[in-house]
Design a protein around this motif. Sequence first.
Motif, mmCIF file in Angstrom:
data_model
loop_
_atom_site.group_PDB
_atom_site.id
_atom_site.type_symbol
_atom_site.label_atom_id
_atom_site.label_comp_id
_atom_site.label_asym_id
_atom_site.label_seq_id
_atom_site.Cartn_x
_atom_site.Cartn_y
_atom_site.Cartn_z
ATOM 1 N N MET A 150 0.825 -1.202 0.000
ATOM 2 C CA MET A 150 0.000 0.000 0.000
ATOM 3 C C MET A 150 0.860 1.253 0.000
ATOM 4 S SD MET A 150 -3.386 0.830 1.972
ATOM 5 C CE MET A 150 -4.030 2.473 2.145
ATOM 6 N N ARG A 151 2.014 1.150 0.642
ATOM 7 C CA ARG A 151 2.928 2.296 0.631
ATOM 8 C C ARG A 151 3.362 2.619 -0.798
ATOM 9 N NH1 ARG A 151 5.123 5.108 4.349
ATOM 10 N NH2 ARG A 151 4.994 4.507 6.514
ATOM 11 N N THR A 152 3.596 1.581 -1.587
ATOM 12 C CA THR A 152 4.001 1.818 -2.969
ATOM 13 C C THR A 152 2.902 2.581 -3.703
ATOM 14 O OG1 THR A 152 5.244 -0.239 -2.919
ATOM 15 C CG2 THR A 152 4.810 0.711 -5.078
ATOM 16 N N THR A 188 0.426 4.514 -2.329
ATOM 17 C CA THR A 188 0.152 5.860 -1.806
ATOM 18 C C THR A 188 1.372 6.781 -1.852
ATOM 19 O OG1 THR A 188 0.592 5.073 0.432
ATOM 20 C CG2 THR A 188 -1.701 5.080 -0.299
ATOM 21 N N ASP A 189 2.566 6.228 -1.671
ATOM 22 C CA ASP A 189 3.756 7.087 -1.609
ATOM 23 C C ASP A 189 4.355 7.358 -2.976
ATOM 24 O OD1 ASP A 189 3.321 6.532 1.036
ATOM 25 O OD2 ASP A 189 5.419 6.196 1.536
ATOM 26 N N ILE A 190 4.194 6.407 -3.910
ATOM 27 C CA ILE A 190 4.935 6.508 -5.169
ATOM 28 C C ILE A 190 4.014 6.643 -6.376
ATOM 29 C CG2 ILE A 190 6.556 5.302 -6.703
ATOM 30 C CD1 ILE A 190 7.525 3.810 -4.109
ATOM 31 N N ASP A 191 3.041 5.755 -6.477
ATOM 32 C CA ASP A 191 2.317 5.613 -7.746
ATOM 33 C C ASP A 191 1.051 6.446 -7.862
ATOM 34 O OD1 ASP A 191 4.195 3.766 -8.520
ATOM 35 O OD2 ASP A 191 3.044 2.035 -7.843
ATOM 36 N N ARG A 246 -7.278 12.249 -1.018
ATOM 37 C CA ARG A 246 -7.426 11.215 -0.009
ATOM 38 C C ARG A 246 -8.467 10.152 -0.395
ATOM 39 N NH1 ARG A 246 -7.216 14.465 5.748
ATOM 40 N NH2 ARG A 246 -5.198 15.404 5.450
ATOM 41 N N ALA A 247 -8.149 9.402 -1.379
ATOM 42 C CA ALA A 247 -9.056 8.326 -1.784
ATOM 43 C C ALA A 247 -9.154 7.297 -0.660
ATOM 44 C CB ALA A 247 -8.534 7.654 -3.045
ATOM 45 N N PHE A 261 -8.352 4.271 0.320
ATOM 46 C CA PHE A 261 -7.546 3.053 0.273
ATOM 47 C C PHE A 261 -7.408 2.516 1.695
ATOM 48 C CE2 PHE A 261 -5.267 5.299 -3.361
ATOM 49 C CZ PHE A 261 -5.945 4.608 -4.335
ATOM 50 N N ILE A 282 -2.416 3.300 5.455
ATOM 51 C CA ILE A 282 -0.960 3.423 5.363
ATOM 52 C C ILE A 282 -0.651 4.410 4.255
ATOM 53 C CG2 ILE A 282 1.208 2.190 4.971
ATOM 54 C CD1 ILE A 282 -0.264 1.102 7.356
ATOM 55 N N GLY A 283 0.181 5.372 4.537
ATOM 56 C CA GLY A 283 0.477 6.346 3.499
ATOM 57 C C GLY A 283 1.696 7.164 3.824
ATOM 58 N N PRO A 284 1.899 8.212 3.054
ATOM 59 C CA PRO A 284 3.101 9.019 3.236
ATOM 60 C C PRO A 284 3.132 9.742 4.574
ATOM 61 C CG PRO A 284 1.641 9.997 1.601
ATOM 62 C CD PRO A 284 1.079 8.666 1.939
ATOM 63 N N ARG A 337 9.493 -1.452 -6.452
ATOM 64 C CA ARG A 337 9.435 0.003 -6.657
ATOM 65 C C ARG A 337 9.777 0.775 -5.383
ATOM 66 N NH1 ARG A 337 7.437 2.204 -11.195
ATOM 67 N NH2 ARG A 337 6.189 3.896 -10.324
ATOM 68 N N GLU A 338 9.292 0.288 -4.266
ATOM 69 C CA GLU A 338 9.533 1.009 -3.014
ATOM 70 C C GLU A 338 11.037 1.126 -2.728
ATOM 71 O OE1 GLU A 338 7.062 -0.174 0.251
ATOM 72 O OE2 GLU A 338 8.485 0.591 1.691
ATOM 73 N N PHE A 357 12.728 3.675 -5.198
ATOM 74 C CA PHE A 357 12.490 5.100 -4.951
ATOM 75 C C PHE A 357 13.060 5.535 -3.596
ATOM 76 C CE2 PHE A 357 9.557 4.293 -8.395
ATOM 77 C CZ PHE A 357 9.711 5.427 -9.174
ATOM 78 N N LYS A 402 -8.626 9.647 8.667
ATOM 79 C CA LYS A 402 -8.516 10.426 7.434
ATOM 80 C C LYS A 402 -9.838 11.052 7.014
ATOM 81 C CE LYS A 402 -9.011 6.661 4.135
ATOM 82 N NZ LYS A 402 -8.424 5.988 3.005
ATOM 83 N N TYR A 433 0.116 16.005 9.013
ATOM 84 C CA TYR A 433 -0.785 15.480 7.981
ATOM 85 C C TYR A 433 -2.235 15.631 8.404
ATOM 86 C CZ TYR A 433 -2.937 11.886 4.978
ATOM 87 O OH TYR A 433 -3.726 11.203 4.090
#
Lengths: 398, 434
Positions: free
Chosen positions: A38-40, A42-45, A53-54, A56, B27-29, B58-59, B62, B364, B383
């Motif tokens: 999930m990080r991939t 939300t953080d990258i893609d 803020r969808a 997820f 889970i997020g940035p 990918r993680e 980056f 959120k 955030y």
Amino acid sequence: MKGLHHLLPPLAADYTGICSALYDLDAMIVLHNPSGCMRTVTDIDEPRGASRRASFFSSGLNESNVIFGDDDVFFRNIVRTFQDTDKKFIALVSTPVPAIIGMDMNDIAARLETTLDVPVFAFNTTGFENYSCGISEAYLTLAKHYLSSPREKIPLSVNILGATPLDTGSDRHLNLLISLLEQAGLTINAVWTMGSRLEDLIQSSRAELNIVISHTALPLAQYMEEQYGIPYILSLPVGMQPSARFFALIDKMMPGAITVEHWAEKETGGPELPSGSRALIIGEPVMSYGIKQCLIDDFGVDEVQVVSLHPLDMIPGTDRGSNDLTIGKEEDLENLIGHNHFDIIVGDPYFRNFIGTKKQIPFISLPHVALSGSEYYQSDYAYFGEPGYRYFCKSLFH
Amino acid sequence: MSPDAAKIRIDELFRSKSLPPTPLQNIGPHIPRWGVINTSLMVPESVGLCVGPAGCMREPFFDARKNGNGTRLFLLPLSENDVIMGSHLPAVKTALLKIAHEKKPKAIFLCSMCVDELLGTDYEEIARVVESITRVPVIAVKMNPVCKKKNPSQEQKTYSFFNKYFHSSHSEQATIHERSVNILGGYTPLSEKSELLTQLSHAGYPVVNQMGEFTSYDQFNNMAVASHNIVIHPRGLLLAEEMMRFMGIPYCFSPVSFGLKTIGEKYHDLEQFFHTKFEIDAIRDEAERYLQENIHRFSGKKIAIGSGINGSPYELAEAFTGYGLDVRAVFSDTIHDYEWDHISSLSRNNPGLIVYRTSHPQLKDSPHEWDEIDIAIGSDAGYYCNHARVVPLPFEVQGYGYEYLKYLISEMRGDINPVSRIRDDDVQPVRENL
């Protein structure tokens, strides 16, 4: 792409494709994963994440869930969370761990649908495939569930298929396309899937024509053609003269729909590259062939080779060049660029790393979120219509 | 949506000993992390090879790129069939040999993902074989969030991978450097002028090794023959314990703190550990004076503290409460053992303080819950607290002791006063202009 990667990341994963395609549809998107996947997303893609803020969610899958097969915990957690939300459907998205242990997402989806009385879609993605499979699967799943034969068509209406940030970039590019189509007198019925709501998508079968702007939407276009008789075109109006051709193609499919001023070929009056110029385009195939046409028609490039990030099977043979190929390994691309002469290279900024320091080749950056993530998402570039022509012109001659 | 299910009063937390459960996670940035790859690449002159599903690659790519380590990382995406059949192992071995031959690294870490963990793939054996062929240390590490709930934590386990490098180096180096100290738990080194380094130097420990400061593999391995370890963040605890067990190097857990009293206690612990007396009184007095001069600026301001800070949000909340500030919220997802003392104190002195579970999905959708917060410390707090001024205090900024407290206050004021070291060879992420 296979083999060892050093300069490029793998393309965004299939589960990212699902998330991207469903982002704007007010869905509860649940990744069944240990959180890293999930990080991939939300953080990258997912470049829209910070602003909208969808919904997820991660199941937070852990080793004990895997060993003991706690599907019921997953089920109960979704039920509990869904009851606090106001979402139109649930998407269960699998990732490598559930895939490798053979978890039955369809069974959980069926139970949820019965319990919650809401559509629940199971996507058995694996993380071993790329975003293209995910988007295609999401589109087809939605179409099969929500579309029905229309009572009547909406005159002069079109759907745009294949719009996600992963291929299209930010919505300003899409808005430019929409604006071009509307100026030509067409009505945009639905955009799969940026900006349109689920209610708009449900009306998709009322359109007269589908415009496919990414290969990811080809299965959807073919499905809609078979089921509802909606023809499609596979084309992008990149630059000036290709835009005229694009509208001429639409006019051919919808006779009389477009006034002559939009499809009549226009002389750009701008500079052209010297005779014998060779260009290399690396990227998504539909976009790449749109750019190819622009380089040939607007700038007089003689020879254009396309290196696609995806299989080229679906591209009509008339557009494909004899040297065009699907990228295999990083080293193949290094060899291609290192051992051939190109006057221009077009692609995501990450491909600039393949040129090396010895060669001075003009490079036109066209960021591709599915490759380089959100890093260049807000960069100042264009490809549709006249702004696209100006961007290419500036990149080539300044 | 109300965030009620995602929050708990601190006094209730102390009684129940658990944060609100998260049925599903957001889970997020907003949840900061350093990552396995950037931790592993702290070993100078090393390169990494990640193997697993393409989606998992990918993680790390980056992450490494963001920290300027992109050129030292290789990825080998695998096919599903190969992983299931176990037929990917020859390709992994070939890739390692190719990297060792072409890049001539001093060390290689081989990073596997969740799927190989579940399948029990023996990467230790591949590492051993390649090491025997190339004579380059190959360390198998894991990026496996599927195992994140185990104790020790994933963060501690990742940090403890360094022990594998140290262990062999310790055996090879004959002599222990009697008066040298390692500082463990940080990601970036303290400034050369740091008060802790100055105190250690005055106490006869001029050689202080810190993670993230070395430019050569040999320098890095000097940590294997240090005489003492100081752990300034709990993520370094497992490594310290292993270094004590296998190499006999004693350690003192003295975590970064912001309360004057707590900082004093930590220095006292260190004095006992080193059998010395630090000359710290004047520094403490100066910090106290600075605090008195500035703390009124934040009087009446409502403060939220997140777990994205380089320290404990509970300790910081306790410190600020003690300074008379109005701490309203803490964002947290995990609680370290040593933090319960601070939670206990807060439950008595600020019982109405609300703790929010950072990854709870209800947060959120509650954008107005924190409208009244004026200052958010930590990016995760920032955030959620949309109207607050954000003071990040990120992992990349490493301070210690009284000067770190002063740094935080100056950051809250808006001053700039670096505490951590910026190496000459620190490389900014590559950002091509279009």
